[in-house]
Design an enzyme around this catalytic site. Structure first.
Site, PDB file in Angstrom:
ATOM      1  N   TYR A 172      -1.766  -0.626  10.379  1.00 40.25           N
ATOM      2  CA  TYR A 172      -2.027  -1.251   9.071  1.00 40.25           C
ATOM      3  C   TYR A 172      -0.812  -1.111   8.161  1.00 40.25           C
ATOM      4  CZ  TYR A 172      -3.596  -1.545   4.252  1.00 40.25           C
ATOM      5  OH  TYR A 172      -3.670  -1.848   2.918  1.00 40.25           O
ATOM      6  N   THR A 184       0.813  -1.215   0.000  1.00 44.59           N
ATOM      7  CA  THR A 184       0.000   0.000   0.000  1.00 44.59           C
ATOM      8  C   THR A 184       0.846   1.264   0.000  1.00 44.59           C
ATOM      9  OG1 THR A 184      -1.390   1.329   1.484  1.00 44.59           O
ATOM     10  CG2 THR A 184      -0.141  -0.405   2.507  1.00 44.59           C
TER      11      THR A 184
END
Ligand code: UDP
Length: 328
Positions: A142, A118
């Site tokens: 995350y 990401t």
């Protein structure tokens, strides 16, 4: 070049679009998904579907022992605020499960691995567009859970001769052009998904999280990429690894940004309706601007997007949401 591949998370949004394209390209696809957030109906018909958990080592051994050429690892938890509330859950589901999957790959001789990472690993960057060599500064559990997995891959590759590609996704949106699948996630937090929920009467209004960023109109800038283009990048990445290509870390985006207000305007144009909005405080953890430098993926894969069009992105997302509502 086709092969037999394991797609973890193949009933999820990006995994299912990619699984379809892998099948279309002649690959033999096994999907492993625990359906915690995925939807069985999203998994393409041509795949073998196994409902199960990545933590189930016996299951992994069975699947990987059946002659798998490569793993595409999509499965994971993706909601940033949830990761702040439950960091250990995220490290277990994202980092530990990747560890187990890598260990099983090494033991079963599977030596090609594609990993979903990401753009949030870059944190709050000093400048954009972002190159893969720019500093990583994750600011959520995350993002850290993903970056830890990237590092495990790098070190495992060095020790065991595995070859891998990390794809760092920017903002993935839109839906299959043939209307077969789209974003089905429950409790979505993404801008385009929430905006189409307003347009389909599931929400009253859309919050604009901050209009005082140092951007052209004060709202956050993101690099939105159509899910079909992203899926195609995975197929090209698999070709790269099957052809003996080297390990890589590559950004996946279009290399240009749109503000929140530009996204809303594109949707209003497509829907021919106003979207009621309200300006709300900045969302914790959000940054002003994330835009990819995409020279690496262009150079290594020769990848070129085919759907680099914000109106197409939002139109396919809206069409899918309307279809989903009608079916429910
Ligand atoms: N955003 C917004 N309202 C929403 C959801 C998102 O204004 O209801 C903004 C958010 O602050 C960011 C952009 O839209 O600037 C993209 O957010 P999203 O959650 O879609 O993706 P992220 O970049 O956080 O992964």
């Amino acid at each position: 070049m086709s092969g037999r591949v394991l797609v973890t998370g193949g009933a999820g949004y990006i995994g299912s679009h990619t699984a379809q394209q892998l099948i279309d390209a002649g690959n033999d696809v096994v999907i492993l998904d625990n359906l915690s957030n995925g939807d069985r109906s999203m998994a393409p018909d041509g795949a073998r579907f196994v409902q199960g958990d990545l933590a189930d080592r016996g299951l992994l051994d069975d699947i990987l022992g059946s002659g798998v050429d490569a793993v595409l690892h999509f499965a994971g938890s993706i909601v940033v605020p949830d990761s702040v509330a439950d960091p250990l859950g995220y490290y277990r589901n994202n980092t530990l499960n990747t560890h187990g999957l890598l260990q099983a790959c090494i033991e079963r001789g599977v030596d090609r691995f594609i990993f979903s990472s990401t753009a949030t690993v870059y944190g709050d960057p000093a400048s954009t567009p972002l190159r893969e060599t720019d500093p990583t500064q994750p600011i959520s559990p995350y993002a850290t859970s993903k970056l830890m997995s990237e590092w495990m891959l790098r070190d495992t590759a060095a020790a065991h001769g595995l070859r891998y590609v990390v794809l760092r996704y920017f903002n993935v949106a839109g839906a299959d052009l043939k209307g077969r699948r789209g974003q089905a996630s429950r409790n979505a937090t993404h801008l385009i998904k929430l905006a189409v929920e307003v347009l389909t009467g599931q929400r009253d209004r859309l919050s604009i999280f901050g209009d005082d960023y140092p951007t052209s109109d004060g709202t956050g800038v993101r690099d939105y990429i159509h899910v079909t283009d992203l899926a195609n990048a995975h197929v090209r990445t698999l070709d790269h690894l099957m052809a003996g290509g080297a390990s890589e870390v590559m950004n996946c985006g279009y290399g240009k940004g749109s503000t929140v207000r530009q996204v809303i305007a594109a949707l209003e144009c497509v829907a021919n309706r106003r979207i009621p909005t309200e300006v709300a405080p900045r969302r914790p953890g959000d940054v002003a601007e994330l835009v990819a430098d995409v020279s690496r993926i262009r150079e290594v894969l020769g990848w070129r997007p085919e759907h680099d069009d914000l109106e197409l992105i939002v139109r396919t997302a809206l069409d899918w949401e309307r279809k989903r509502i009608r079916a429910s």
